[in-house]
Design an enzyme around this catalytic site. Structure first.
Site, PDB file in Angstrom:
ATOM      1  N   LYS A  11       0.848  -1.212   0.000  1.00 50.41           N
ATOM      2  CA  LYS A  11       0.000   0.000   0.000  1.00 50.41           C
ATOM      3  C   LYS A  11       0.882   1.260   0.000  1.00 50.41           C
ATOM      4  O   LYS A  11       1.969   1.239  -0.558  1.00 50.41           O
ATOM      5  CB  LYS A  11      -0.983  -0.037   1.175  1.00 50.41           C
ATOM      6  CG  LYS A  11      -1.793  -1.344   1.178  1.00 50.41           C
ATOM      7  CD  LYS A  11      -2.962  -1.326   2.117  1.00 50.41           C
ATOM      8  CE  LYS A  11      -3.700  -2.653   2.016  1.00 50.41           C
ATOM      9  NZ  LYS A  11      -4.875  -2.719   2.866  1.00 50.41           N
ATOM     10  N   GLU A 167     -11.546 -10.328  -0.773  1.00 47.83           N
ATOM     11  CA  GLU A 167     -11.157  -9.511   0.374  1.00 47.83           C
ATOM     12  C   GLU A 167     -12.405  -8.839   0.957  1.00 47.83           C
ATOM     13  O   GLU A 167     -12.823  -7.775   0.467  1.00 47.83           O
ATOM     14  CB  GLU A 167     -10.160  -8.440  -0.050  1.00 47.83           C
ATOM     15  CG  GLU A 167      -8.872  -9.007  -0.617  1.00 47.83           C
ATOM     16  CD  GLU A 167      -7.716  -8.016  -0.463  1.00 47.83           C
ATOM     17  OE1 GLU A 167      -6.742  -8.374   0.199  1.00 47.83           O
ATOM     18  OE2 GLU A 167      -7.821  -6.890  -0.968  1.00 47.83           O
ATOM     19  N   GLY A 234      -1.799  -7.311   3.547  1.00 46.04           N
ATOM     20  CA  GLY A 234      -1.453  -5.903   3.695  1.00 46.04           C
ATOM     21  C   GLY A 234      -0.469  -5.711   4.841  1.00 46.04           C
ATOM     22  O   GLY A 234       0.733  -5.932   4.694  1.00 46.04           O
ATOM     23  N   GLY A 235      -0.995  -5.335   5.997  1.00 46.08           N
ATOM     24  CA  GLY A 235      -0.161  -4.984   7.156  1.00 46.08           C
ATOM     25  C   GLY A 235       0.960  -5.970   7.457  1.00 46.08           C
ATOM     26  O   GLY A 235       2.112  -5.564   7.673  1.00 46.08           O
TER      27      GLY A 235
HETATM   28  P1  PGA Z   1      -4.623  -6.304   5.565  1.00 40.45           P
HETATM   29  O1  PGA Z   1      -4.872  -5.820   4.054  1.00 40.45           O
HETATM   30  O2  PGA Z   1      -3.825  -7.602   5.481  1.00 40.45           O
HETATM   31  O3  PGA Z   1      -3.817  -5.187   6.192  1.00 40.45           O
HETATM   32  O4  PGA Z   1      -5.948  -6.499   6.191  1.00 40.45           O
HETATM   33  C1  PGA Z   1      -5.183  -6.737   3.043  1.00 40.45           C
HETATM   34  C2  PGA Z   1      -5.347  -6.051   1.722  1.00 40.45           C
HETATM   35  O5  PGA Z   1      -5.892  -4.939   1.687  1.00 40.45           O
HETATM   36  O6  PGA Z   1      -4.938  -6.585   0.676  1.00 40.45           O
END
Ligand code: PGA
Length: 252
Positions: A11, A167, A234-235
């Protein structure tokens, strides 16, 4: 058999030095044939630097977005050819943050999917319902709508090499993960949609990642589901140990 695929979506995080250090840390520890495909999707301005840090490693490069036009007067946008030029193999399209924060429609996503496939990039096409849609019992309908419109006009051969990501928007960055049963039910629905639109062979070939608060301690259980073929992270993709821990979870 579908080979598991774990991709990190960095991101709008990190600076150049930290992005290179993260890529180098992953490259140093990822094994050549770990039985799972890996990719990272850094911010576009760091694609080149991350590509250099990944050089010689089994980790592929992906972008987080692109524009559907081949070139010209489109200030601020990037084409599929530009992404290929800096070493991308994948491009995430239709991420919920693009759909819900930037206002991208499934028709926009569809144009990008066609441009990515025509250029030879593998799109990772995201679909997912909002919390109020889930609570209203509309999950299957929303997924079907997004799938149908985002993949409209895609040939069977192209579909077979496209990656999908389910997602649930309420699980992204919230720490609220879908249960393995909740996620599997949607993945199964999605595979049925692919089968209905194409055929059983195409449906069996498409890898469907789950995304939304995937962590090393919940990855194995999610990825053990028969229709969950990997994760879009993501995170937890911003830390070497966490990302590789999730990759290991894909194998257990
Ligand atoms: P997250 O994000 O693992 O931080 O929940 C996932 C994504 O948006 O692909």
């Amino acid at each position: 058999m579908r080979r598991p695929f774990v991709a990190g979506n960095w991101k709008m995080n990190l600076n150049r030095a930290d992005a290179v250090a993260l890529a180098a840390g992953l490259a140093a520890r990822a094994t050549q044939d770990g039985g799972v495909d890996l990719a990272v999707c850094p911010p576009s301005v760091y694609l080149d630097a991350v590509a250099a840090a990944l050089n010689g490693s089994p980790i592929a490069l992906g972008a987080q977005n692109m524009y559907h036009e081949a070139g010209g007067a489109f200030t601020g946008e990037l084409s599929a050819a530009m992404l290929l030029d800096v070493g991308c193999k994948y491009v995430i399209l239709g991420h919920s943050e693009r759909r819900h924060v930037m206002g991208e429609t499934s028709e926009d996503v569809n144009r990008k999917v066609h441009a990515a496939l025509a250029a030879g990039l593998t799109p990772i096409v995201c679909v997912g319902e909002l919390l109020d849609q889930r609570e209203a019992g509309r999950t299957a309908e929303v997924i079907a709508e997004q799938f149908t419109a985002s993949l409209a006009g895609v040939s069977a051969d192209d579909m077979a090499r496209t990656v999908m990501a389910y997602e649930p928007v309420w699980a992204i960055g919230t720490g609220k993960v879908a249960t393995p049963d909740e996620a599997e039910a949607v993945h199964l629905d999605l595979r049925k949609l692919i089968e209905d639109r194409y055929n059983a062979e195409v449906a069996a070939a498409v890898r469907i990642q789950y995304g939304g608060s995937v962590k090393p301690d919940n990855a194995a259980e999610l990825l053990a589901q028969p229709n969950i073929d990997g994760a879009l992270v993501g995170g937890a993709s911003l830390k070497v140990d966490d990302f590789l821990g999730i990759a290991r979870g894909a194998l257990s």
